[in-house]
Design an enzyme around this catalytic site. Structure first.
Site, PDB file in Angstrom:
ATOM      1  N   ASP A 237      69.087  57.873 -22.718  1.00 38.56           N
ATOM      2  CA  ASP A 237      69.377  58.736 -22.670  1.00 38.56           C
ATOM      3  C   ASP A 237      69.120  60.189 -24.084  1.00 38.56           C
ATOM      4  OD1 ASP A 237      72.084  60.996 -20.830  1.00 38.56           O
ATOM      5  OD2 ASP A 237      69.968  61.451 -22.220  1.00 38.56           O
TER       6      ASP A 237
HETATM    7  C1  GLC Z   1      70.981  64.620 -22.063  1.00 39.22           C
HETATM    8  C2  GLC Z   1      71.399  63.634 -19.755  1.00 39.22           C
HETATM    9  C3  GLC Z   1      70.799  63.106 -19.088  1.00 39.22           C
HETATM   10  C4  GLC Z   1      69.676  64.331 -19.187  1.00 39.22           C
HETATM   11  C5  GLC Z   1      68.501  63.967 -20.286  1.00 39.22           C
HETATM   12  C6  GLC Z   1      67.207  64.883 -20.770  1.00 39.22           C
HETATM   13  O1  GLC Z   1      72.032  64.638 -22.620  1.00 39.22           O
HETATM   14  O2  GLC Z   1      72.555  63.201 -20.355  1.00 39.22           O
HETATM   15  O3  GLC Z   1      71.307  63.078 -17.852  1.00 39.22           O
HETATM   16  O4  GLC Z   1      68.081  63.715 -18.222  1.00 39.22           O
HETATM   17  O5  GLC Z   1      70.537  64.521 -21.501  1.00 39.22           O
HETATM   18  O6  GLC Z   1      67.375  66.400 -20.761  1.00 39.22           O
END
Ligand code: GLC
Length: 742
Positions: A283
């Site tokens: 993430d």
């Molecule tokens: C964010 C979120 C995740 C998301 C990712 C890409 O921080 O935690 O759910 O898919 O970044 O945007």
């Protein structure tokens, strides 16, 4: 000739599906291996790097174009638009050495341009099939815009409404969460990833992100292996079994181990037990954040931890791009381990058909006709209607067209906040506000006053609102949270209506005009500050582009059928409060001092899990069992008759809960094991049968083996986790019936 025909026939007879899948998998693996053998170490690392580029502007910035030409990036996130992504893909296909197609990812959480209700609202439908259709529409729209991969479904179980991301999931229950997770994976991916409108799914955030202490986003998680496996992992396992092609790890630690470096989670369980053969993406920066967690002293150490634990692709931390090749050269990361991660990413790209058609799906003409297509909007309106939960109704709803209605509140003429958090490519101008919806339906303007804003403590608009209400037969107040008050990094320390909205409700109610409160929000709210002032309360959640129309549909007669996927507490002080809690050694007894309770208020929930009212009423017969005994390999049927005892047709969600009152470890007082949404005409009665099998009674024993223990069980049926009727039965077995072979 006959022989030839026979031979042709033999070939024409399709082999069993399993063999086809295996043959296809083998063919893909052969293509992957032959490509891998041509790749340099840098090109291999490049496939494990995901970079964020925003928006749709062209041309792609030179710094990114260079990375593509050198094969130093395998995927972009947040780049959208068929033309733009075609232009970027063309760089990879014409200017890079091996012409490996790029993977374009985006957060298509509850719709792409046609924004559906937030996932917590969608779970309130208790209709996985309907939610699968919504995900399918999202995939059709997103793929036409050149997107291959969505970072969804978010399947985190959430028991703490202070946590803003409760809005993105399916609530507090493992079964409902699992069914919704699998439905969304099927909807996104379709029947084969090779379809040009398939969207690679990515269940997230693995794991137990919703168990953050204090409901504070990104905070520490410290739960037992049993709670992890019984509460937080089931929706991920369901998503993997539904065929999810990727998975995203979470920011949080569990008991001292950050998920981005948790081999037990990412390899032992995910691949060892569940046989997941997709790839794992971090993430946003979570690999690099293992330095902040304090388990990596440098970015290089974080990279080594991540790849070794089982995170295949690094989203945005830069750790893999900067250090993986050197770590392999230094022998700190085995090349075969790196190769396996590269294989997983390449396999996904082959399965998506990107090597056959790198531009699959992305088509400006399709994009133009598909985004916000009328049938997509109609489905969004249907899902929104089915997601709304009637929490209170003292004969105020449904409204009648001849009534003089006053429309009040900061969210009554609002569009953007109806879209909710993670609204993808949704646009404010796409949404139908409640005011627009009601005036269109009635065919005339409606007296309106905003009354106040959502958050500011400004009461100057109250007088106008009260004045407008006085002249009406009924006042509809649309209040709640803004879209950014839930979702990521949006934890709240209170659960009441923000600002002075509760005062506004009370001020309007003081006129004596009946008040209907419509809630627009992304989490359970404590309604105690206005519940008595409201004649009716409709939980509309963040209802999406068709929210205004769907709310008006319900206010004027469409019978609400939503049920709560999460408990509503009376106050934030009760958190955590969830239905499948343990009994403790001193279970709550109001009149007994030394029992588990708060001494300064009601201890029950405001509204229990599974709760929801209707414009009609439903009566339940007593529960009957086909047998008092259940044995290994057998089943018994739990039956109940449900009658529509009211005057209008309606839908009821009949729920089956199980309790294991005595076991080798403590068990929840109730566990949802099945449910069925039934439609009944006035006076109609329907028998509902649930087939119960031993597997549905499984638990993790003291040794963490998945077993069913012999003894007494209680089956309970009703319309929510509180109002139930029960019957007892025995599971007969010589000893614990072992279900797993770990
Ligand atoms: C964010 C979120 C995740 C998301 C990712 C890409 O921080 O935690 O759910 O898919 O970044 O945007």
């Amino acid at each position: 000739m006959r022989f030839l025909v026979l031979g042709a026939l033999l070939f024409a007879i399709p082999p069993p599906a399993g063999q086809v899948a295996d043959a296809h998998r083998d063919a893909v693996d052969r293509r992957v291996d032959s490509l891998l053998s041509l790749m340099t170490l840098e090109e291999k690392v490049g496939q494990l790097v995901q970079v964020a580029v925003e928006g749709e502007e062209s041309p792609l910035a030179e710094e990114y174009a260079r990375q593509v030409r050198l094969g130093e990036v395998g995927s972009f996130l947040n780049s959208i638009g068929a033309s733009r992504n075609r232009e970027i893909q063309t760089i990879a296909m014409t200017r890079s050495r091996l012409k490996i197609p790029l993977l374009f990812g985006y957060d298509v959480i509850h719709g792409f341009r046609t924004v559906f209700p937030i996932p917590l609202a969608q779970a309130s439908t208790w209709e996985p099939d309907l939610i699968e259709k919504a995900a399918r529409v999202a995939a059709i729209e997103a793929s036409s815009a050149g997107i291959h991969w969505t970072f969804a479904p978010m399947v985190d179980i959430a028991r703490d409404p202070r946590w803003g991301r409760i809005a993105e999931g399916s609530g507090e229950d493992p079964l409902l969460g699992s069914l919704m997770a699998a439905a969304r994976v099927r909807g996104f991916q379709g029947d084969t990833l090779a379809r040009r409108d398939a969207l690679l799914a990515c269940p997230k955030h693995y794991a137990a992100y919703g168990a953050a202490e204090g409901g504070r986003d990104y905070n520490t998680v410290d739960i037992s292996e049993r709670t992890l496996r019984e509460i937080y992992l089931p929706p991920f396992e369901a998503a993997v079994r539904a065929g999810a092609g990727t998975l995203m790890c979470s920011f949080n630690e569990i008991a001292g181990v950050p998920s981005s470096g948790n081999r037990h989670l990412l390899t032992d369980i995910l691949r060892g037990e569940w046989k997941f053969d997709g790839f794992v993406v971090s993430d946003w920066g979570s690999i690099g954040e293992m330095q902040q967690h304090g388990v990596a002293g440098t970015l290089a150490e974080a990279a080594a931890l991540g790849i070794t634990a089982g995170v295949d692709m690094d989203m945005e931390s830069g750790a893999y791009h900067a250090h993986l090749a050197d770590l392999v050269r230094a022998g700190k990361v085995p090349l075969p381990l790196l190769d396996e991660s590269v294989r997983r990413v390449l396999r996904a790209k082959f399965r998506l058909g990107l090597f056959d058609d790198p531009y699959r799906g992305g088509d400006p003409a399709r994009e133009k006709t598909l985004l916000l297509a009328p049938e997509h909007r109609n489905l969004a309106r249907e899902v929104a209607r089915h997601s709304m939960v009637l929490l209170k109704n003292s004969n105020v709803l449904p409204l009648r067209k001849e009534q003089n209605v006053a429309l009040i509140g900061p969210l009554a003429d609002n569009r953007s906040d109806l879209l909710g958090c993670w609204s993808g490519n949704g646009r404010e101008e796409d949404a139908v506000a409640v005011r627009e919806g009601i005036e269109r339906m009635l065919g005339h303007p409606v007296p309106y006053a905003r009354g106040c804003l959502v958050a500011p403590l400004d009461r100057r608009g109250f007088a106008e609102a009260v004045e407008v209400a006085r002249k009406a037969d009924v006042a509809v107040l649309v209040v709640g949270e803004t879209a950014l008050m839930s979702g990521e990094a949006a934890s709240r320390s209170t659960l009441g209506l923000p600002g002075v909205q509760e005062e506004l409700v009370r001020a309007v109610a003081a006129t004596g005009v009946p008040v209907v409160v419509v809630l627009i929000n992304g989490r359970p709210l404590a309604v105690g500050g206005f519940e008595e002032s409201a004649g009716a309360i409709l939980e509309a959640w963040a209802p999406g582009v068709e929210g205004g129309n769907a709310i008006v549909d319900i206010l004027y007669g469409a019978n609400p059928s939503g049920r709560l996927p999460v408990t509503f507490p009376r106050s934030v002080g009760q958190i955590p409060l969830y239905y499948n809690h343990k009994n403790t050694g001193r279970p709550f007894q109001a009149e007994e001092r030394f029992t588990s309770k708060y001494i300064d208020g009601e201890n029950s929930p405001q509204y229990p899990f599974g709760f929801g009212l209707s414009y009609t009423t439903f009566d339940y017969s007593s529960v009957s069992l086909s047998s008092p005994l259940l044995r290994e390999g057998g089943s018994l049927t739990v039956s109940v008759s449900v009658r529509n005892s009211g005057k209008v047709a309606g839908e009821e969600v009949v729920q089956l809960y199980i309790q294991d009152p005595v076991a080798s470890v403590t068990r929840p007082v109730a566990e949802l094991k099945a449910f069925r949404k039934v439609s009944l005409r006035p006076g109609e009665e329907q028998r509902v049968d649930f087939v119960l099998t031993p597997e549905m009674l499984a638990m993790f024993d003291l040794s963490m083996h998945r077993v069913v223990e012999p003894g007494a069980f209680i089956a309970s049926v009703g319309g929510n986790a509180r109002d139930l009727q029960s019957a007892a039965f025995q599971f007969e077995s010589a000893g614990p019936y072992r279900l797993d072979r770990r």
